[in-house]
Design a protein around this motif. Structure first.
Motif, PDB file in Angstrom:
ATOM      1  N   ARG A 160       3.036  -6.655  -9.007  1.00 21.51           N
ATOM      2  CA  ARG A 160       3.804  -6.448  -7.767  1.00 21.51           C
ATOM      3  C   ARG A 160       3.104  -5.394  -6.898  1.00 21.51           C
ATOM      4  N   ASP A 161       2.690  -4.295  -7.522  1.00 16.99           N
ATOM      5  CA  ASP A 161       2.031  -3.242  -6.767  1.00 16.99           C
ATOM      6  C   ASP A 161       0.649  -3.686  -6.282  1.00 16.99           C
ATOM      7  N   SER A 163      -0.231  -6.698  -5.531  1.00 16.79           N
ATOM      8  CA  SER A 163       0.004  -7.621  -4.424  1.00 16.79           C
ATOM      9  C   SER A 163       0.365  -6.863  -3.150  1.00 16.79           C
ATOM     10  N   ARG A 164       1.255  -5.908  -3.284  1.00 20.07           N
ATOM     11  CA  ARG A 164       1.683  -5.115  -2.133  1.00 20.07           C
ATOM     12  C   ARG A 164       0.496  -4.407  -1.484  1.00 20.07           C
ATOM     13  N   ARG A 165      -0.448  -3.949  -2.301  1.00 23.09           N
ATOM     14  CA  ARG A 165      -1.608  -3.204  -1.810  1.00 23.09           C
ATOM     15  C   ARG A 165      -2.827  -4.099  -1.553  1.00 23.09           C
TER      16      ARG A 165
END
Length: 174
Positions: A160-161, A163-165
């Motif tokens: 998730r992190d 992907s976010r970054r």
């Protein structure tokens, strides 16, 4: 030291920079040092996580996403990282990576997996559940449920992190 699966989330250009540093450095030091928060040690959980997905009846799309999250996609040459002081010494299958676009797709699908529901399909008795999972799950101190749920949650949050970054993920066994 045991051989465990490692993941690192990094910008795409980081591999090129490290490869170049290894080639230019007199001692071959690639200056590989992703922040500790961008490295995940999955221990021996990958095959057990996949097995729970199969046993729990996870649909093909999400099962394939889980597999991709655990095995990567494209083989990546990390031989330049096998030098002091940050030698990763990969063992087992070739190191792999997922592009930022693949990471985003995998992250979305991991977010749709109800892992506690998959675990609930296993027998209530921990020793029976471990026997069904196999792969030495019976040797997990405290039983496989807590161990696997913790590792799945860490994996999902890691992706998730990433992907976010908009980072790529590199996977290897070390």
């Amino acid at each position: 030291m045991a051989v465990t699966q490692q993941l690192a989330r990094i910008p795409a250009e980081y591999l090129s920079t490290c490869r170049r540093s290894a080639g230019e450095s007199p001692d071959g030091d690639p200056h590989w040092d992703p922040p500790q928060g961008d490295v995940l040690d999955l221990d021996w959980a990958p095959s057990l996580l996949e097995r729970v997905g199969v046993l729990g009846g996870l649909d093909g799309v999400r099962l394939n996403a889980l597999r991709q999250a655990l095995t990567g996609d494209s083989v990546v040459d990390l031989g330049f990282l096998n030098t002091h002081p940050h030698a990763i010494g990969p063992f087992g299958p070739d190191p792999t990576s997922l592009s930022a676009a693949q990471v985003a797709h995998v992250s979305e699908l991991l977010g749709q997996i109800d892992f506690p529901a998959l675990l609930a399909t296993l027998p209530d008795d921990e020793s029976q559940a471990a026997a069904l999972i196999g792969n030495d799950a019976d040797s997990i101190v405290g039983g496989p449920r807590k161990y696997l749920l913790g590792h799945f949650d860490s994996l999902r949050e890691f992706y998730r992190d990433a992907s976010r970054r908009r980072l790529l993920v590199v996977l290897w066994w070390d």
